[in-house]
Structure formats: C-alpha cells, structure tokens
Write an enzyme that holds these catalytic residues in place. Structure first.
Site, PDB file in Angstrom:
ATOM      1  N   ARG A  58       0.747  -1.288  -0.044  1.00 27.11           N
ATOM      2  CA  ARG A  58       0.000   0.009   0.002  1.00 27.11           C
ATOM      3  C   ARG A  58       0.830   1.372   0.003  1.00 27.11           C
ATOM      4  O   ARG A  58       0.523   2.123  -0.178  1.00 27.11           O
ATOM      5  CB  ARG A  58      -1.106   0.037   0.993  1.00 27.11           C
ATOM      6  CG  ARG A  58      -2.220  -0.558   0.790  1.00 27.11           C
ATOM      7  CD  ARG A  58      -3.318  -0.632   1.902  1.00 27.11           C
ATOM      8  NE  ARG A  58      -2.792  -1.503   2.915  1.00 27.11           N
ATOM      9  CZ  ARG A  58      -3.585  -1.715   4.082  1.00 27.11           C
ATOM     10  NH1 ARG A  58      -4.657  -1.189   4.249  1.00 27.11           N
ATOM     11  NH2 ARG A  58      -3.003  -2.067   5.040  1.00 27.11           N
ATOM     12  N   LYS A 165       1.250 -19.243   6.263  1.00 27.53           N
ATOM     13  CA  LYS A 165       0.632 -19.820   7.453  1.00 27.53           C
ATOM     14  C   LYS A 165       0.385 -18.279   8.373  1.00 27.53           C
ATOM     15  O   LYS A 165       0.721 -17.545   8.155  1.00 27.53           O
ATOM     16  CB  LYS A 165       1.244 -20.704   8.526  1.00 27.53           C
ATOM     17  CG  LYS A 165       2.502 -20.187   8.925  1.00 27.53           C
ATOM     18  CD  LYS A 165       3.348 -21.134   9.814  1.00 27.53           C
ATOM     19  CE  LYS A 165       2.801 -20.961  11.433  1.00 27.53           C
ATOM     20  NZ  LYS A 165       3.344 -19.960  12.033  1.00 27.53           N
ATOM     21  N   GLU A 233      13.076 -21.690  21.599  1.00 26.74           N
ATOM     22  CA  GLU A 233      13.465 -20.264  20.626  1.00 26.74           C
ATOM     23  C   GLU A 233      13.831 -19.357  21.568  1.00 26.74           C
ATOM     24  O   GLU A 233      13.632 -19.255  22.840  1.00 26.74           O
ATOM     25  CB  GLU A 233      12.124 -19.872  20.044  1.00 26.74           C
ATOM     26  CG  GLU A 233      11.737 -20.592  18.853  1.00 26.74           C
ATOM     27  CD  GLU A 233      10.624 -19.830  18.101  1.00 26.74           C
ATOM     28  OE1 GLU A 233       9.598 -19.548  18.549  1.00 26.74           O
ATOM     29  OE2 GLU A 233      11.183 -19.409  16.838  1.00 26.74           O
ATOM     30  N   ASP A 252       0.420 -21.138  17.058  1.00 31.08           N
ATOM     31  CA  ASP A 252       1.641 -20.790  16.263  1.00 31.08           C
ATOM     32  C   ASP A 252       2.343 -22.068  15.740  1.00 31.08           C
ATOM     33  O   ASP A 252       3.166 -21.748  14.668  1.00 31.08           O
ATOM     34  CB  ASP A 252       2.572 -19.853  16.864  1.00 31.08           C
ATOM     35  CG  ASP A 252       3.422 -18.936  16.220  1.00 31.08           C
ATOM     36  OD1 ASP A 252       3.256 -18.679  14.885  1.00 31.08           O
ATOM     37  OD2 ASP A 252       4.703 -18.831  16.554  1.00 31.08           O
ATOM     38  N   HIS A 257       4.213 -26.321  12.223  1.00 36.06           N
ATOM     39  CA  HIS A 257       5.332 -27.257  12.203  1.00 36.06           C
ATOM     40  C   HIS A 257       5.504 -28.423  12.998  1.00 36.06           C
ATOM     41  O   HIS A 257       6.097 -29.239  12.454  1.00 36.06           O
ATOM     42  CB  HIS A 257       6.432 -26.043  12.888  1.00 36.06           C
ATOM     43  CG  HIS A 257       6.308 -24.760  12.369  1.00 36.06           C
ATOM     44  ND1 HIS A 257       5.855 -24.531  10.785  1.00 36.06           N
ATOM     45  CD2 HIS A 257       6.599 -23.460  12.903  1.00 36.06           C
ATOM     46  CE1 HIS A 257       6.219 -23.325  10.675  1.00 36.06           C
ATOM     47  NE2 HIS A 257       6.198 -22.562  11.642  1.00 36.06           N
ATOM     48  N   LYS A 350      18.367 -21.226  20.785  1.00 36.99           N
ATOM     49  CA  LYS A 350      17.533 -21.966  19.713  1.00 36.99           C
ATOM     50  C   LYS A 350      17.939 -23.112  19.350  1.00 36.99           C
ATOM     51  O   LYS A 350      19.092 -23.318  19.055  1.00 36.99           O
ATOM     52  CB  LYS A 350      17.605 -20.747  18.486  1.00 36.99           C
ATOM     53  CG  LYS A 350      17.021 -21.086  17.234  1.00 36.99           C
ATOM     54  CD  LYS A 350      17.117 -19.887  16.227  1.00 36.99           C
ATOM     55  CE  LYS A 350      16.399 -20.332  14.823  1.00 36.99           C
ATOM     56  NZ  LYS A 350      14.841 -20.005  14.735  1.00 36.99           N
TER      57      LYS A 350
END
Ligand code: BG6
Length: 489
Positions: A58, A165, A233, A252, A257, A350
């Site tokens: 936009r 997703k 994470e 999520d 996943h 992680k």
C-alpha cells in the site's frame, strides 16, 4: 562447481516463464524471508530465465525505492552490491494497491497481461499471499473478480496460489478458507506452506527412515519407548505482538510445524514419492491423533508465559508463549508410545530437535546399559546422532554411552539452501510434495481445536518462567512424573 553445489541440484533456468506476485510485499515476511530468498536464487541463477516479480503493497513506492525500503527493513540482507541490485531491478515491478479496491486489481491485471504481449509469452501466474491472514479470503475473491485467474489465448497458463501460515485460526475458519479457495482453484493449484517442510533436515526424515534398512523394522511400539519433539526459541515475540497475542504458542507452532514433523516421523512408507502418496500417509497420522478430552487435558498440557510478556502485550495477557504436551497417535504402530511435544519463546537457546528413544534392552548383561537414542538436530547444527553403549578401554567391563555422529557441516561442503528458496522453487516448478493438502490442514486443526476450543483450556494455570531459562519448572516435573527427562537442552 564444488562437490556439493546444492544450488545447482535444481535448474531454475529451465523453469517456464513465470510472473510471481507477492501481496504483502512491504511486510516482515517479505523483508526477512521472501526477498532475501529471491535475491539468493538470483545470485545462483535459480530464477526462471523469463521472470518477473510484482510486489504489491500500500505504500507509495516504485521498484528502486521499494528495494531500498526492503534493504533497510530486512534483518537478514546484510548488503547488496550495485550490480546485484541492478540485476534484481530488471525483474522487479512495484505496484501500489489497496486490497479492497477492485479497480486497483483490474489495473494489476493489465500490468500482468502487458508482460505477455511484447515477448509473445504466456507467463505462469503465481500469487503469494504474504499479507495479514485476515485478508486471505478477500484477496482470493478479488483475484477472481479482477480477472487475474484467466489463461491467455491458446496457451495453457498455469495459475497457482501460495497461502502463508496461519491457514485459519481453528477448524471452522480453515474449512471456510479451503472452501473458498477450492471454489476458484483446483487443489493442484493451491500451495499451503509450512516453511519447516523446506528445511533440509526435515526433508531428511523420510530418507533416513526409508533409505536405511536399519531403522524401519525398529520403528514401532515394540522398540520405541517415546518420542520427543522440542522447538526451543531464544527470541521473544518482537514486533508481532498483536498477531501473537491472539494466536499463542499452540496455534503458532503445534498446528503446523510440530504436527508436520510428527507426521513425517509417524507415517508409513508411501507407495511412491508423488505428492499425493506422501500426503495420504501424513494424513493418516494426523487423523489418528488422539482427541484430548477435558479429563485428559490438565494431565497432558503445561502452559507457560515468559515473565515480561504480559507487559510487552500491554496488560494482562493470558496467552501462552510456551507449552509442553504429551499425546498419543492412535495407530497400531504407535499404540502406547507417548509423544512429548514442546516449544517456547525466550528460552536459553535456539534449538529444534527430534529424539527417538528406544526401549532399554530387556535384559542387560552389563551394568548401566543406556537406551539407544536417535537424535535429529533440525537446527542450528544440522546433524544426526545415535547414542550407543561401548566398552571403556581397560580392565573389567564398564560401559560408556557415546554417539555415532553425522554432521552436515562436516559431510557437505557448501551452503545449504534455505527453506524458502526450496519452497519458492517448488512453487515455480509445480511440485506440491512439501506443501500441505486441505485435508491435512483440517485434521491438524481438529486436533488443535480439541485443546484450544475446550472450555478448560483457558482455566488451566499459566506457569511463568524467566527469559533465558528452559521454561517453567512444571515442565521438568511433567517429565519426571513419567520418569523421563527432556532430551533437548
Ligand atoms: C514461524 C512462527 O512460523 O516460525 C514464529 O510464527 C517462529 O513464531 C518461526 O519464530 C520460527 O522459524 P525458524 O525457521 O526460525 O525456526
């Protein structure tokens, strides 16, 4: 070309003329994943020889200022030489448009059709929905209304759509999005993405299982004690707080996943490697996931939240940023084998890891036999390890528990292609093997709904944990109760 020049394993230059239109081109996904992947593909000559990239947003920009905007916004692109920039600008068209305005979309139709004429080619039209998920339905409808899905003259144009997703926010909304998409497209034209499927180590799951005669005979409840999938994470939620606060860790991560990895671990060998056969086998697993009833839920689920999260969310958020779950797959092969699933934000590191824990020997001749464990480190150090017992050299017999190790870094010299590169190439080629079919998505939501739509879900206590820790202490106790420990640390 070095021994393993992964980028040449697929030949982008042989792909048909393609025009890729990205909606949501100024967003984080485009800046951190899509444009970096396309730049990298360009650098390795993986883009189709006749290629155009139309970025729709936009903001009032043109191609050059759009690229500068992305370079500034991206956390991934470090620098870009003038030559690479010029090369990329050859493909790039920026189009300023409002997703609700049919006239903007009609102009876009003209821009796309104008590409066909001078070169007398009929571009395949690929649409990438990288917008806010709430816009997926209106985007689908407007594409159709504006005439963007039409073939050109006598040629057969391929029109495909890739949907990011989250695909829906529960079973009902996923069904409604599927219904709409399937009223305009065939299933073969719809690419529902899960970028974990594009990770090399996730793709290796099928090879490891079905190309080595060693594992498959043992891959069942006679020999496997339990399975763990952990996705730890280090980062928090960052700028996505509005989205995340409505979503939470279960929707999520579990819905997509984690369940996709679980399906690849638990499925039977497909008859062949076509998308349909692979997805049929994954579907059987997703449909066999145990429904978590109200009695079971409090015993099977730990919800956690990192301590500063509620403040970041601007108040009293009850959204989980961590979960640990124990569940079963109702298939004969897996009867009685618990799957322990876990993810969390702001943890100590992680690390994405799958571990298959074999049963201890029925009778161990020696003192201290350890159960064999097959560990697949998905990231960051892509590797496979098999824990075995060996004799410690010297007098007497003492056992040592050590790993047989396979590391990608040691075995393959060269860069491993990123998940988005692989998936974008498959999208251009029309290969759906790593994408999710409508029935898979719905089966996954049905299972997740049994948790998140349960009236008990909100009432379950939220366990707080410190940033940089391994999650709430209750998650360790949860494993201890079953005389187990989390393997990923
Ligand atoms: C996304 C999730 O799908 O995957 C994020 O929405 C998560 O919350 C991300 O951080 C993790 O991806 P990766 O590839 O960094 O493990």
């Amino acid at each position: 070309m070095s021994k393993y020049d992964f980028h040449h394993l697929k030949y982008g230059q042989s792909l048909p003329p393609t025009i890729l239109t990205i909606f949501g081109a100024t967003g984080d996904l485009s800046a951190d994943y899509l444009i970096p992947a396309l730049l990298h593909m360009d650098e390795h000559n993986l883009l189709p020889k006749t290629f155009k990239l139309v970025c729709v947003g936009r903001r009032p920009l043109e191609a050059k200022s759009y690229l500068d905007f992305i370079l500034k916004k991206s956390h991934v692109i470090k620098k870009l030489s003038g030559a690479k920039k010029r090369q990329f600008l050859k493909y790039l068209i920026y189009y300023q448009g409002n997703f609700k305005e049919i006239k903007d979309f009609k102009n876009l139709t003209k821009i796309l059709s104008d590409q066909d004429r001078p070169q007398h080619v009929c571009y395949n039209r690929l649409f990438y929905f990288a917008t806010n998920p709430q816009q997926f339905e209106s985007l689908t409808t407007i594409l159709k209304q504006a005439g963007l899905l039409i073939a050109c003259q006598a040629h057969e144009r391929k029109v495909r759509v890739l949907v990011e997703k989250p695909f829906g926010s529960n079973l009902k909304s996923a069904q409604s999005l599927n219904k709409l998409l399937l009223s305009f497209f065939q299933e073969e034209q719809i690419y529902r993405i899960d970028h974990y499927a594009g990770k090399e180590t996730v793709q290796n799951l099928m090879v490891l299982r079905f190309a080595n005669s060693l594992f498959e005979p043992l891959w069942n409840n006679r020999f496997i004690d339990h399975v763990e999938i952990s996705v730890l994470e280090k980062d928090g939620v960052g700028g996505r707080i509005n989205f995340y606060d409505r979503t939470g860790a279960i929707k999520d991560f579990l819905q997509n996943h984690i369940l996709q990895m679980l399906a690849l671990i638990a499925m039977d060998e497909p008859y062949n490697l076509t998308a349909e056969f692979i997805r049929n086998e994954k579907l059987k697993v997703l449909q066999a996931l145990e429904t978590l009833t109200a009695e079971k839920l409090p015993l099977r689920l730990i919800k956690g939240q990192y301590e500063s999260y509620a403040k970041e969310a601007g108040g009293k958020s009850k959204t989980e940023t961590f979960f640990a779950l124990k569940m079963y797959v109702n298939l004969p092969r897996w009867r009685g084998v618990p799957f322990y699933l876990r993810t969390g934000k702001r943890l100590s590191k992680k690390l994405t890891q799958i571990s298959i824990h074999f049963r201890e020997p029925i009778r161990c001749l020696f003192d201290g036999c350890a159960a064999n464990v097959l560990t697949l480190q998905i990231q960051p150090n892509e590797s496979v390890h098999l824990l075995i017992n060996n004799k410690i050299p010297g007098f007497g017999i003492k056992l040592h528990h050590g790993n047989l190790d396979f590391s990608y870094e040691m075995a393959f010299k060269g860069e491993i292609p990123g998940a988005y590169e692989r998936l974008l190439l498959d999208f251009m080629e029309g290969d759906q093997r790593l994408f999710i079919r409508s029935d898979e998505i719905e089966a996954a939501w049905k299972f997740v709904d049994s948790i998140t739509e349960s009236s008990l879900f909100k009432k379950l206590p939220l366990r707080f944990y410190k940033s940089g820790s391994n999650g709430p202490k209750e998650s360790e106790e949860f494993m201890k109760k079953d005389t187990k420990k989390w393997w990923a640390k």
